[in-house]
Design a protein around this motif. Structure first.
Motif, PDB file in Angstrom:
ATOM      1  N   MET A   1       0.821  -1.192   0.000  1.00 23.06           N
ATOM      2  CA  MET A   1       0.000   0.000   0.000  1.00 23.06           C
ATOM      3  C   MET A   1       0.863   1.253   0.000  1.00 23.06           C
ATOM      4  N   LYS A   2       1.985   1.173   0.703  1.00 25.65           N
ATOM      5  CA  LYS A   2       2.845   2.341   0.813  1.00 25.65           C
ATOM      6  C   LYS A   2       3.359   2.773  -0.558  1.00 25.65           C
ATOM      7  N   SER A   3       3.817   1.818  -1.359  1.00 25.30           N
ATOM      8  CA  SER A   3       4.340   2.184  -2.674  1.00 25.30           C
ATOM      9  C   SER A   3       3.215   2.636  -3.608  1.00 25.30           C
ATOM     10  N   PHE A   4       2.017   2.030  -3.490  1.00 27.03           N
ATOM     11  CA  PHE A   4       0.890   2.471  -4.309  1.00 27.03           C
ATOM     12  C   PHE A   4       0.560   3.926  -4.016  1.00 27.03           C
ATOM     13  N   ALA A   5       0.491   4.277  -2.743  1.00 29.52           N
ATOM     14  CA  ALA A   5       0.138   5.643  -2.353  1.00 29.52           C
ATOM     15  C   ALA A   5       1.180   6.637  -2.860  1.00 29.52           C
ATOM     16  N   LYS A   6       2.436   6.289  -2.759  1.00 28.26           N
ATOM     17  CA  LYS A   6       3.484   7.202  -3.234  1.00 28.26           C
ATOM     18  C   LYS A   6       3.435   7.356  -4.755  1.00 28.26           C
ATOM     19  N   ILE A   7       3.259   6.264  -5.454  1.00 26.58           N
ATOM     20  CA  ILE A   7       3.157   6.327  -6.920  1.00 26.58           C
ATOM     21  C   ILE A   7       1.931   7.138  -7.319  1.00 26.58           C
ATOM     22  N   ASN A  49       6.781  12.460   1.868  1.00 27.54           N
ATOM     23  CA  ASN A  49       6.562  12.412   3.324  1.00 27.54           C
ATOM     24  C   ASN A  49       6.903  13.736   4.000  1.00 27.54           C
ATOM     25  N   ARG A  50       6.541  14.845   3.374  1.00 22.56           N
ATOM     26  CA  ARG A  50       6.865  16.175   3.900  1.00 22.56           C
ATOM     27  C   ARG A  50       5.671  16.911   4.478  1.00 22.56           C
ATOM     28  N   VAL A  51       4.474  16.328   4.397  1.00 28.11           N
ATOM     29  CA  VAL A  51       3.282  16.995   4.929  1.00 28.11           C
ATOM     30  C   VAL A  51       2.571  16.051   5.905  1.00 28.11           C
ATOM     31  N   SER A  52       1.911  16.657   6.880  1.00 32.39           N
ATOM     32  CA  SER A  52       1.117  15.848   7.795  1.00 32.39           C
ATOM     33  C   SER A  52      -0.234  15.559   7.145  1.00 32.39           C
ATOM     34  N   TYR A  53      -1.010  14.755   7.799  1.00 34.52           N
ATOM     35  CA  TYR A  53      -2.322  14.411   7.260  1.00 34.52           C
ATOM     36  C   TYR A  53      -3.276  15.609   7.254  1.00 34.52           C
ATOM     37  N   ILE A  99     -13.066  15.417  -7.565  1.00 30.69           N
ATOM     38  CA  ILE A  99     -11.951  14.501  -7.843  1.00 30.69           C
ATOM     39  C   ILE A  99     -10.749  14.872  -6.982  1.00 30.69           C
ATOM     40  N   MET A 100     -10.438  16.171  -6.923  1.00 29.66           N
ATOM     41  CA  MET A 100      -9.330  16.625  -6.095  1.00 29.66           C
ATOM     42  C   MET A 100      -9.568  16.265  -4.631  1.00 29.66           C
ATOM     43  N   SER A 101     -10.784  16.450  -4.152  1.00 23.64           N
ATOM     44  CA  SER A 101     -11.103  16.157  -2.753  1.00 23.64           C
ATOM     45  C   SER A 101     -10.922  14.682  -2.435  1.00 23.64           C
ATOM     46  N   VAL A 102     -11.367  13.824  -3.330  1.00 21.16           N
ATOM     47  CA  VAL A 102     -11.203  12.379  -3.109  1.00 21.16           C
ATOM     48  C   VAL A 102      -9.721  12.034  -2.989  1.00 21.16           C
ATOM     49  N   ALA A 103      -8.902  12.592  -3.878  1.00 17.95           N
ATOM     50  CA  ALA A 103      -7.457  12.347  -3.807  1.00 17.95           C
ATOM     51  C   ALA A 103      -6.886  12.887  -2.495  1.00 17.95           C
ATOM     52  N   MET A 104      -7.294  14.087  -2.106  1.00 19.21           N
ATOM     53  CA  MET A 104      -6.781  14.684  -0.866  1.00 19.21           C
ATOM     54  C   MET A 104      -7.212  13.876   0.361  1.00 19.21           C
ATOM     55  N   PHE A 105      -8.444  13.385   0.381  1.00 20.85           N
ATOM     56  CA  PHE A 105      -8.900  12.553   1.509  1.00 20.85           C
ATOM     57  C   PHE A 105      -8.112  11.241   1.568  1.00 20.85           C
ATOM     58  N   PHE A 106      -7.813  10.675   0.400  1.00 19.45           N
ATOM     59  CA  PHE A 106      -6.980   9.470   0.376  1.00 19.45           C
ATOM     60  C   PHE A 106      -5.595   9.778   0.934  1.00 19.45           C
ATOM     61  N   PHE A 107      -5.013  10.895   0.509  1.00 14.10           N
ATOM     62  CA  PHE A 107      -3.687  11.272   1.013  1.00 14.10           C
ATOM     63  C   PHE A 107      -3.710  11.517   2.517  1.00 14.10           C
ATOM     64  N   ALA A 108      -4.768  12.148   3.005  1.00 11.15           N
ATOM     65  CA  ALA A 108      -4.886  12.394   4.447  1.00 11.15           C
ATOM     66  C   ALA A 108      -4.971  11.066   5.204  1.00 11.15           C
ATOM     67  N   TRP A 109      -5.778  10.158   4.706  1.00  3.85           N
ATOM     68  CA  TRP A 109      -5.908   8.842   5.332  1.00  3.85           C
ATOM     69  C   TRP A 109      -4.561   8.110   5.330  1.00  3.85           C
ATOM     70  N   TYR A 110      -3.891   8.148   4.189  1.00  7.34           N
ATOM     71  CA  TYR A 110      -2.598   7.476   4.062  1.00  7.34           C
ATOM     72  C   TYR A 110      -1.566   8.071   5.027  1.00  7.34           C
ATOM     73  N   ARG A 111      -1.477   9.395   5.088  1.00  9.73           N
ATOM     74  CA  ARG A 111      -0.496  10.024   5.964  1.00  9.73           C
ATOM     75  C   ARG A 111      -0.828   9.785   7.443  1.00  9.73           C
ATOM     76  N   LYS A 112      -2.099   9.822   7.805  1.00 10.02           N
ATOM     77  CA  LYS A 112      -2.492   9.577   9.195  1.00 10.02           C
ATOM     78  C   LYS A 112      -2.126   8.150   9.595  1.00 10.02           C
ATOM     79  N   ARG A 113      -2.340   7.235   8.690  1.00  5.86           N
ATOM     80  CA  ARG A 113      -2.073   5.821   8.941  1.00  5.86           C
ATOM     81  C   ARG A 113      -0.569   5.539   9.027  1.00  5.86           C
ATOM     82  N   ASN A 114       0.233   6.335   8.354  1.00  7.16           N
ATOM     83  CA  ASN A 114       1.674   6.059   8.274  1.00  7.16           C
ATOM     84  C   ASN A 114       2.535   7.085   9.001  1.00  7.16           C
ATOM     85  N   LEU A 115       1.999   7.709  10.026  1.00  5.11           N
ATOM     86  CA  LEU A 115       2.804   8.658  10.814  1.00  5.11           C
ATOM     87  C   LEU A 115       3.771   7.950  11.726  1.00  5.11           C
TER      88      LEU A 115
END
Length: 115
Positions: A1-7, A49-53, A99-115
């Motif tokens: 999942m980590k590499s998918f999110a980064k890609i 990995n430069r921004v928080s969730y 579309i932008m919001s969905v991507a941003m919510f995914f990024f927020a979820w990913y960053r929160k999960r991987n702090l």
């Protein structure tokens, strides 16, 4: 999942830059260039990995609010020539923000999960 999110973050960032560049002929180009440029910067920040969730979460919420604000009174689709151009433009803008919001919510979820 980590590499998918980064890609995905890199790809979405590149797509956001492309969207910003394509706004040159929009009726209000500066606003949309800024919106898509911010989306790209947040995406690249997630990839590196430069921004928080909180940052993508805030932009996701702002995107939803913006979509509600610009959504047309009558949705007539996305195709030019099939309805009032103002409604079509507003519909495109609203769905772009969703579309932008969905991507941003995914990024927020990913960053929160991987702090």
């Amino acid at each position: 999942m980590k590499s998918f999110a980064k890609i995905f973050a890199w790809i979405y960032g590149i797509l956001s830059i492309t969207s910003a560049v394509l706004q040159y002929n929009d009726p209000d180009p500066l606003l949309w260039i800024v919106i898509y440029a911010i989306a790209a910067l947040v995406s690249f920040g997630v990839a590196l990995n430069r921004v928080s969730y909180l940052l993508p979460l805030i932009f996701g919420v702002l995107g939803v609010l913006g979509a509600i604000y610009v959504y047309p009174e009558t949705f007539e689709g996305f195709e030019i020539g099939k309805g009032d151009i103002k409604n079509i433009e507003e519909g495109r803008e609203a769905f772009g923000l969703i579309i932008m919001s969905v991507a941003m919510f995914f990024f927020a979820w990913y960053r929160k999960r991987n702090l």
